[in-house]
Motif scaffolding. Structure first.
Motif, PDB file in Angstrom:
ATOM      1  N   GLU A 440       0.837  -1.214   0.000  1.00  0.00           N
ATOM      2  CA  GLU A 440       0.000   0.000   0.000  1.00  0.00           C
ATOM      3  C   GLU A 440       0.864   1.253   0.000  1.00  0.00           C
ATOM      4  O   GLU A 440       0.401   2.339  -0.329  1.00  0.00           O
ATOM      5  CB  GLU A 440      -0.930   0.045   1.229  1.00  0.00           C
ATOM      6  CG  GLU A 440      -2.042  -0.982   1.236  1.00  0.00           C
ATOM      7  CD  GLU A 440      -1.539  -2.354   1.702  1.00  0.00           C
ATOM      8  OE1 GLU A 440      -0.341  -2.496   2.025  1.00  0.00           O
ATOM      9  OE2 GLU A 440      -2.347  -3.292   1.706  1.00  0.00           O
ATOM     10  N   THR A 443       0.224   4.785   3.705  1.00  0.00           N
ATOM     11  CA  THR A 443      -1.220   4.577   3.851  1.00  0.00           C
ATOM     12  C   THR A 443      -1.949   5.911   4.045  1.00  0.00           C
ATOM     13  O   THR A 443      -1.388   6.883   4.548  1.00  0.00           O
ATOM     14  CB  THR A 443      -1.536   3.662   5.040  1.00  0.00           C
ATOM     15  OG1 THR A 443      -0.966   4.241   6.211  1.00  0.00           O
ATOM     16  CG2 THR A 443      -1.001   2.260   4.832  1.00  0.00           C
ATOM     17  N   SER A 447      -6.552   3.527   1.835  1.00  0.00           N
ATOM     18  CA  SER A 447      -5.937   2.210   2.090  1.00  0.00           C
ATOM     19  C   SER A 447      -6.846   1.350   2.967  1.00  0.00           C
ATOM     20  O   SER A 447      -6.689   0.129   3.009  1.00  0.00           O
ATOM     21  CB  SER A 447      -4.595   2.359   2.818  1.00  0.00           C
ATOM     22  OG  SER A 447      -3.813   3.344   2.225  1.00  0.00           O
TER      23      SER A 447
END
Ligand code: NAD
Length: 463
Positions: A440, A443, A447
């Motif tokens: 990710e 974040t 996310s």
């Protein structure tokens, strides 16, 4: 703004004393004795958050931001007092960064496809209740940043904070719930149990009402989360090398690297942990670091002594040294230095444990490389495949590109201090959960969402 230091210290002592008197952290919102109760409360709160308008969510987040600014110094002092790590001034800056630059509901965007056969939307929906595990290195920063992003996405969150930072984490969790109540929202948007342990973590990881896990910490916790059988966001360890090549502005590189390395006594996972310098500029770099940037050059004997003090028998950093200032670390080996010394440096091989270990201490060993390719090879080795963060000082775009491809990290800062990656003196938003391992990256609210498709057939296309 000038702050009355003694007044803040008194307030912190009063809060900590209150929390010591009461075993249950009484009066603090979102705190439960039993992890199962914390999860149940967060589940109830999520039912209300789920049907809130985005405006209502944003109203809570605005008040959280205000409360972070108002309490930045208290949170910073609590973090330093409770964990013994970092420094108050930098922790205040980190809290302001969270308040100002952690994305809220504006991060939640809908994609649309419209055409002859109608209108299709891809919406970002909440998971429900998220289980979040947080570190002792940025305790309240991570709790606050996670709560803002997770709430913006329509979730509530249950934390299993690091036991060494539980009071600071509870204080931050309470602020978020007070903000929600003040905005007309529910209590328990963020919850925890008052004595987090591996057992409570285990309950959280396997609880049927936890839809998503988010782990910020070392390799152990990320692996545990990824083995839980649930979807997990894994923000793990790094050991960021700063590469300096022969085209760099060496003086500027020295300043940027030492500033990044010493920020909050090197606690951020993104901070420069070692330098790899091309041989032709390595001595010049060392000279700027020692004469202009407050670095103390350690002798071989002092390095040996530091290894004994800073690294435990199992090869991990000694907890009593993590996040301590250079002055304190040097005093542990009997070297007294003036207050302007902020970092320890030396030349060494990449295998030197003070260089290869993620110490989280203001110690910056310099590894010499014979040329740029050698420097890339050494820096990639030192990053240990974490693919977390790396930094470079170079004016050669081909070099920067080659390094970026080879090191393959979530973060690569060019020609600036590492903290520019958090939006501090650099563009972009802030987070304290950098999910390199699960991809990710940095974040933000999005996310913590799941994508949902909403399809209207043969209508609502008005082109
Ligand atoms: P840590 O791994 O000791 O603890 C982090 C959290 O995980 C704590 O809440 C701890 O109680 C828990 N934990 C640890 N092992 C666990 C296990 N097996 N099962 C369940 N829970 C477990 O880390 P720390 O000392 O608090 O923080 C420093 C480490 O975290 C460094 O390695 C640093 O690079 C990393 N970190 C990464 C990020 C990121 O965004 N990638 C941010 C901050 C810190």
């Amino acid at each position: 703004m000038a702050v009355d230091e003694s007044m803040v210290r008194d307030i912190v002592q009063e809060i900590v004393a209150k929390m010591q008197i009461s075993d249950s952290a009484a009066g603090m919102h979102g705190v439960f004795q039993d992890m199962n109760d914390a999860i149940a409360a967060a589940k109830e709160a999520q039912k209300k958050v789920r049907i809130m308008s985005m405006d209502q969510r944003e109203k809570i987040i605005t008040i959280i931001r205000r409360k972070i600014r108002e309490n930045a110094e208290i949170l910073a002092r609590m973090g330093v007092d409770e964990t013994g790590m970092g420094n108050v001034g930098d922790k205040i800056l980190k809290h302001h960064l969270v308040a100002d630059k952690c994305p809220g509901t504006e991060d939640i965007k809908t994609e649309a496809f419209s055409g002859d056969r109608g209108l299709t939307l891809t919406e970002m929906g909440p998971f429900g209740v998220i289980g979040a595990i947080t570190p002792c290195t940025n305790p309240s920063e991570t709790v606050l940043c996670n709560t803002i992003g997770m709430l913006a996405a329509g979730n509530t969150v249950v934390f299993n904070p690091h036991p060494r930072a539980i009071k600071t984490s509870i204080f931050a969790i309470n602020l978020c719930n007070e903000a929600s109540i003040e905005a007309g929202g529910p209590d328990n948007i963020a919850c925890t149990c008052e004595k987090p342990t591996m057992d409570t973590s285990d309950i959280m990881m396997h609880h049927p009402d936890i839809a998503l896990l988010s782990a910020t910490g070392g390799p152990g916790v990320v692996t545990a989360v990824l083995q839980s059988g649930k979807r997990g966001i894994g923000a793990g360890a790094g050991n960021p090398p700063a590469l300096v090549d022969e085209t760099a502005d060496v003086r500027h590189a020295a300043e940027a690297i030492v500033n990044g390395c010493t920020f909050d006594n090197n606690l951020p996972c993104i901070a420069e942990k070692e330098i790899v310098a091309v041989d032709s500029i390595a001595d010049e770099l060392m000279s700027y670091m020692t004469t202009e940037q407050g670095c103390y050059r350690a002798s071989e004997e002092e390095q040996e002594a530091l290894i004994k003090v800073c690294i435990g028998k199992n090869g991990s950093p000694n907890r009593d040294c993590v996040g301590r200032s250079a002055k304190v670390l040097l005093s542990k080996i009997g070297v007294e230095v003036p207050d302007n010394i902020r970092c320890i440096t030396f030349f060494g091989e990449k295998e030197n444990p003070l260089i290869s270990t993620e110490l989280m201490m203001p110690i910056l060993g310099i590894v010499r490389a014979k040329d740029f390719d050698d420097a890339v090879e050494k820096a990639v080795w030192l990053e240990h495949g974490n693919r977390h963060s790396a930094h470079i000082h170079s004016r050669n775009v081909d070099h920067i590109t080659k390094y970026a491809r080879a090191v393959d990290t979530a973060i690569l800062v060019k020609n600036g201090p590492s903290y520019s990656a958090l939006g501090f003196g650099g563009e972009g938003y802030c987070t304290f959960t950098i999910a390199s391992r699960t991809g990710e990256g940095l974040t933000s609210a999005r996310s913590f969402t799941k994508k949902r498709r909403c399809v209207m057939v043969d209508s609502l296309c008005i082109r």
